[in-house]
Design a protein around this motif. Structure first.
Motif, short mmCIF file in Angstrom:
data_model
loop_
_atom_site.label_atom_id
_atom_site.label_comp_id
_atom_site.label_asym_id
_atom_site.label_seq_id
_atom_site.Cartn_x
_atom_site.Cartn_y
_atom_site.Cartn_z
N GLN A 127 20.81 -9.19 -5.42
CA GLN A 127 20.11 -9.04 -5.63
C GLN A 127 19.58 -7.58 -4.52
OE1 GLN A 127 16.89 -11.30 -8.14
NE2 GLN A 127 16.75 -9.46 -9.00
N THR A 128 19.72 -6.30 -5.28
CA THR A 128 19.26 -5.90 -4.05
C THR A 128 18.06 -4.63 -4.72
OG1 THR A 128 21.85 -5.86 -3.04
CG2 THR A 128 20.45 -3.45 -2.61
N VAL A 129 17.73 -3.73 -4.30
CA VAL A 129 16.06 -2.76 -5.30
C VAL A 129 16.51 -1.77 -4.62
CG1 VAL A 129 14.21 -2.47 -5.10
CG2 VAL A 129 14.45 -4.66 -5.35
N GLU A 137 11.72 2.10 -9.50
CA GLU A 137 13.00 0.94 -8.80
C GLU A 137 13.06 0.54 -9.53
OE1 GLU A 137 10.16 -1.01 -6.47
OE2 GLU A 137 9.82 -0.20 -4.65
N ASP A 139 16.63 -3.33 -10.05
CA ASP A 139 17.48 -4.23 -9.28
C ASP A 139 18.68 -4.25 -10.08
OD1 ASP A 139 16.52 -5.67 -11.23
OD2 ASP A 139 16.17 -8.07 -10.28
N GLY A 141 22.05 -6.94 -9.32
CA GLY A 141 22.60 -8.03 -8.69
C GLY A 141 23.97 -8.60 -9.42
#
Length: 170
Positions: A127-129, A137, A139, A141
């Motif tokens: 996961q990348t935010v 924001e 996320d 993934g």
């Protein structure tokens, strides 16, 4: 609980629940290790339709085993058993994403239910935010899941047979 009964009216009832929960998972959303055990009994007393007290026992066990940094093996077994003078709208269902994936939610119905699942999860992209104006924001993934599900719903002891089990894989 306000459920519609066969006569078209509403059931007015009280349903206290007593349960026990033991949870050693490292995360409730995406566990990689640990176990979860839940047991409960719910008693329902309908006030206004002439039926007596009815009960539902529910038990569930889950186990998660980390195979590597990116893969997890998960096991699940869940049982629901009803007894007493319960109404037809409380029939238990088997199908949908929560029990027997690949079958519609109302595909199988019965008084009692048992289903199990084995699944292997593999993390392809962690996961990348991201921050975005207006949205704030979110996320992203990506993972891969393979599974085998099996289950049965039954009415009486004569219906609990190997040829009435259903299964899916994906």
């Amino acid at each position: 609980n306000g459920q519609t009964v066969e006569t078209g009216g509403k059931e007015i009832s009280v349903s206290p629940l007593v349960g026990y929960r033991l949870d050693s998972r490292d995360s409730s959303l995406r566990p990689t290790t640990g176990h979860l055990f839940i047991a409960s009994v719910r008693a329902t007393y309908p006030f206004d339709d002439g039926r007596n007290l009815y009960y539902r026992f529910a038990g569930e066990g889950r186990q998660f085993v980390g195979l590597s940094e990116k893969s997890v093996l998960g096991f699940l077994s869940h049982v629901d058993y009803q007894f007493g003078d319960f109404p037809s709208y409380s029939y238990l269902r088997l199908g949908g994403s929560g029990s027997l994936r690949g079958h519609p939610l109302d595909r199988f119905k019965g008084y009692h239910r048992w289903y199990s699942s084995v699944e292997w999860r593999y993390l392809l992209m962690p996961q990348t935010v991201f921050s975005f104006p207006i949205i704030h924001e979110f996320d992203v993934g990506m993972g891969l899941v393979t599974f085998v599900d099996s289950g049965i719903v039954w009415y009486g002891s004569d219906d609990f047979r190997l040829d009435t089990f259903h299964g899916t894989a994906g």
